[in-house]
Design a protein around this motif. Structure first.
Motif: not given
Length: 113
Positions: A82-86
């Motif tokens: 669930s990777l996020k840009p941050e």
């Protein structure tokens, strides 16, 4: 000890990546191994760290990242879901050995559509 990290790259938001790190010598299970990350202009921060007595995660990655360690192979992995840009950063493998902190060369993780 030398630490060699693998597995960085570009992934879309919501995707997954797995980082792996191999130590050139044995790291006792009582010693910490783990992962930190750094964004340009900011301090390096803890992502996840593991020893025989404890496992700790940054609040920002709890429930999404999983650290695992194979003491027989002297490796530590980081499964990132669930990777996020941050989460975009350079990720550094870490080990505590001979009363010193040891760092790998860093691997870039970029989360972008």
């Amino acid at each position: 000890v030398q630490l060699q990290a693998y597995g960085g790259g570009l992934v879309q938001p919501g995707g997954s990546l797995r980082l792996s790190c191999a130590a050139s010598t044995s790291i006792p299970s009582r010693n910490s191994m783990g992962w930190y990350r750094q964004v340009p202009g900011k301090q390096r921060e803890l992502v996840a760290i593991m020893s025989i007595s404890s496992t700790n995660y940054a609040d920002s990655v709890k429930g999404r990242f999983i650290i695992s360690r194979d003491n027989a192979k002297n490796t530590v992995d980081l499964q990132m879901n669930s990777l996020k840009p941050e989460d975009t950063a350079i990720y550094y493998c870490y080990a505590y050995q001979n009363s010193r902190s040891k760092w790998g060369q860093g691997t870039q993780v970029t989360v972008s559509s």
